[in-house]
Design a protein around this motif. Structure first.
Motif, PDB file in Angstrom:
ATOM      1  N   GLN A  72      73.207 -79.089 -39.679  1.00 20.49           N
ATOM      2  CA  GLN A  72      74.729 -79.307 -40.014  1.00 20.49           C
ATOM      3  C   GLN A  72      75.047 -80.193 -41.130  1.00 20.49           C
ATOM      4  OE1 GLN A  72      77.169 -80.537 -36.579  1.00 20.49           O
ATOM      5  NE2 GLN A  72      76.079 -79.168 -35.120  1.00 20.49           N
TER       6      GLN A  72
ATOM      7  N   SER B 268      69.924 -78.550 -27.195  1.00 18.34           N
ATOM      8  CA  SER B 268      69.867 -79.480 -28.090  1.00 18.34           C
ATOM      9  C   SER B 268      70.814 -78.863 -29.301  1.00 18.34           C
ATOM     10  CB  SER B 268      68.581 -79.785 -28.841  1.00 18.34           C
ATOM     11  OG  SER B 268      67.746 -78.927 -28.928  1.00 18.34           O
ATOM     12  N   GLN B 269      71.509 -79.908 -30.183  1.00 20.29           N
ATOM     13  CA  GLN B 269      72.326 -79.606 -31.375  1.00 20.29           C
ATOM     14  C   GLN B 269      71.300 -79.512 -32.441  1.00 20.29           C
ATOM     15  OE1 GLN B 269      75.493 -78.823 -30.450  1.00 20.29           O
ATOM     16  NE2 GLN B 269      74.645 -79.073 -28.490  1.00 20.29           N
TER      17      GLN B 269
ATOM     18  N   PHE C 245      74.388 -75.321 -33.408  1.00 17.03           N
ATOM     19  CA  PHE C 245      75.120 -76.137 -32.173  1.00 17.03           C
ATOM     20  C   PHE C 245      74.698 -75.405 -30.907  1.00 17.03           C
ATOM     21  CE2 PHE C 245      78.329 -73.414 -33.821  1.00 17.03           C
ATOM     22  CZ  PHE C 245      78.711 -72.612 -32.720  1.00 17.03           C
ATOM     23  N   SER C 246      74.866 -75.987 -29.888  1.00 18.36           N
ATOM     24  CA  SER C 246      74.799 -75.382 -28.540  1.00 18.36           C
ATOM     25  C   SER C 246      75.420 -75.852 -27.494  1.00 18.36           C
ATOM     26  CB  SER C 246      73.148 -75.245 -28.289  1.00 18.36           C
ATOM     27  OG  SER C 246      72.929 -74.895 -27.151  1.00 18.36           O
TER      28      SER C 246
ATOM     29  N   HIS D 167      84.598 -70.993 -34.603  1.00 17.62           N
ATOM     30  CA  HIS D 167      84.255 -72.295 -34.580  1.00 17.62           C
ATOM     31  C   HIS D 167      85.468 -72.906 -35.279  1.00 17.62           C
ATOM     32  CE1 HIS D 167      82.871 -76.343 -35.714  1.00 17.62           C
ATOM     33  NE2 HIS D 167      82.016 -76.214 -35.088  1.00 17.62           N
TER      34      HIS D 167
ATOM     35  N   ASN E 137      83.393 -81.027 -26.031  1.00 20.32           N
ATOM     36  CA  ASN E 137      82.597 -81.946 -27.036  1.00 20.32           C
ATOM     37  C   ASN E 137      82.905 -81.498 -28.465  1.00 20.32           C
ATOM     38  OD1 ASN E 137      81.700 -83.684 -24.915  1.00 20.32           O
ATOM     39  ND2 ASN E 137      80.182 -82.247 -24.303  1.00 20.32           N
TER      40      ASN E 137
ATOM     41  N   PRO F 128      71.677 -81.254 -35.662  1.00 17.22           N
ATOM     42  CA  PRO F 128      72.298 -82.252 -36.710  1.00 17.22           C
ATOM     43  C   PRO F 128      71.817 -82.035 -38.149  1.00 17.22           C
ATOM     44  CG  PRO F 128      71.066 -83.379 -35.203  1.00 17.22           C
ATOM     45  CD  PRO F 128      71.001 -82.169 -34.607  1.00 17.22           C
TER      46      PRO F 128
ATOM     47  N   LEU G  85      82.837 -78.628 -29.296  1.00 19.28           N
ATOM     48  CA  LEU G  85      82.172 -77.061 -29.587  1.00 19.28           C
ATOM     49  C   LEU G  85      83.045 -75.998 -29.202  1.00 19.28           C
ATOM     50  CD1 LEU G  85      78.253 -77.959 -28.314  1.00 19.28           C
ATOM     51  CD2 LEU G  85      79.245 -78.071 -30.666  1.00 19.28           C
TER      52      LEU G  85
ATOM     53  N   HIS H  15      63.628 -77.525 -36.762  1.00 25.25           N
ATOM     54  CA  HIS H  15      65.001 -77.592 -36.596  1.00 25.25           C
ATOM     55  C   HIS H  15      65.736 -78.307 -37.897  1.00 25.25           C
ATOM     56  CE1 HIS H  15      67.912 -77.449 -32.923  1.00 25.25           C
ATOM     57  NE2 HIS H  15      68.426 -77.211 -33.964  1.00 25.25           N
TER      58      HIS H  15
END
Length: 422
Positions: free
Chosen positions: A295, A289-290, A284-285, A324, A362, A292, A364, A253
């Motif tokens: 990003q 899990s995101q 992102f999701s 987004h 959140n 980070p 997203l 990731h």
């Protein structure tokens, strides 16, 4: 020797329980490393006992040791090792068999340990600077989490292979189950890969490929005549678009090596181009899990608004996110090509394919998730979501997305977006 042997989570739990009963729980560890190994097996036994494991349905989890266990036990069963047997399982393919373990010799635990200790991570291969030039009108077929060799996976492949329209590239977004070893790469990936006339082939690195160090991925896939792919990340461009495939699995990731600076140089060299990103892991999701680290490393580029779309797998679903609000990016999850995944929609009783909306939350974006039964999982089709694949048609500054059922007969949806320079 039978090919494509599967090991259910319940079989892992059973094998570990039998080994415990035969005394491996009370085995004394010779050193700290061995003690950690035994502790991991006990954790896997507890985890496996709690996971849903419908009989006869292929299942795998994002767990390093659990995936290695399944790969090892499948290999032992195929070799007709002592204490194992193969029985036919309804896995929607004539070659599919589920390995059952009844009379377990606990000595296999130490053979497993020795096998794991021999695993080595493949060296990372750096891509050359620059990008490959492609035509302005360009068509791609995308498969994600496709490496099962079962259910809708081979059906998707044959549909892509027989597509009457030209396909310029077929791309896999990663994950070959269980742990991407040589047998699994050969039997669940290369044996079924769609060989469309004239199409180039690209494969992104996935979580499961790296569980055995990525050796079969780097050597057998990238080094094959079908792919001849110099590295696990790559770039293409035409007059309007820069297409970039990233390796987010060599470092889980994350972006390993010089990928971040390499991408920055590509974007700087083509300042007027819209960018399409492809990866295994999500940035992102709304469901899992995101990303980070992704990003953080790509925020200077994402914040420019130049990334028109990002396509990823990893999650077993098909999701079209709304644009987004900050990045102006269309996020797409295409992790539904071959894995039998549980339906995400709360109202899972519908008997036809449909798109179910979910709200933004959140910070997203909201979007829609593909829902419906999976006719290729014959044990319980209503419990599992649809398999499928996606084609992208690049025409000038417009991208036309088509979301296909595995048989390629009817699309689930079609969608257009156009790149508008910020």
């Amino acid at each position: 020797m039978v090919s494509n042997a599967s090991v259910a989570i319940s079989s892992v739990a059973h094998a570990l329980t039998r080994a415990r009963n035969e005394g491996f729980d009370s085995a004394s560890a010779a050193d700290v490393e061995e003690a950690c190994f035994l502790a991991e097996l006990r954790r896997c036994r507890s985890t496996a006992a709690q996971l849903p494991h419908p009989p006869g349905v292929f299942h795998s989890v994002d767990d390093h040791v659990m995936s290695l266990l399944q790969t090892y036990l499948a290999h032992e069963a195929k070799q007709a090792a002592k204490g194992s047997s193969l029985v036919p399982a309804n896995l929607a393919t004539a070659e599919g068999y589920e390995a059952k373990f009844d009379n377990v010799d606990p000595g296999w635990i130490w053979s497993l340990r020795d096998w794991i200790k021999k695993l080595r991570k493949h060296e990372f291969l750096d891509a050359a600077p620059g990008s490959q030039e492609i035509a302005n009108n360009y068509r791609l077929a995308l498969l994600g989490d496709w490496g099962t060799g079962l259910y809708g996976a081979p059906v998707c492949a044959r549909s892509i292979e027989s597509d009457k329209q030209a396909i310029d590239m077929v791309m896999h977004l990663g994950d070959i189950y269980y742990a991407g070893d040589t047998d699994e790469v050969d039997e669940r990936f290369l044996a079924h890969w769609p060989r469309h006339p004239g199409a180039a082939n690209r494969a992104l690195n996935g979580t499961h490929e790296m569980y055995t160090g990525g050796n079969a991925y780097f050597d057998r896939i990238l080094g094959s005549a079908d792919f001849a792919q110099p590295a696990s990340y790559f770039a293409l461009h035409n007059e309007h678009w820069l297409l970039v495939g990233l390796d987010t699995a060599y470092a889980d990731h994350d972006l390993y090596g010089a990928q971040t600076s390499w991408l920055r140089a590509l974007a700087d060299a083509l300042p007027g181009h819209g960018i399409l990103l492809f990866s295994h892991h999500p940035p992102f999701s709304a469901f899992e899990s995101q990303g980070p680290l992704l990003q953080h490393k790509l925020m200077p580029l994402l914040s420019t608004g130049r990334v028109a779309a990002w396509y990823w797998g990893h999650e077993h679903s098909c999701v079209r996110y709304d644009r987004h609000p900050g990045w102006k990016t269309h996020g797409r999850c295409i992790g539904h090509s071959g894995f039998p995944y549980f339906r995400l929609a709360k109202d899972g009783a519908r008997n036809e394919a449909r798109w179910v909306r979910f709200d933004a939350a959140n910070a997203l974006p909201g979007g829609v998730v593909l829902d419906g039964p999976n006719p290729y999982v014959t044990e319980n089709p209503a419990r599992y979501g649809p398999n499928g694949y996606v084609t992208l048609d690049l025409k000038g500054r417009t991208v036309h997305e088509t979301y296909w059922a595995p048989d390629g007969d009817q699309p689930f949806a079609e969608f257009d977006f156009e790149y508008q320079a910020p």
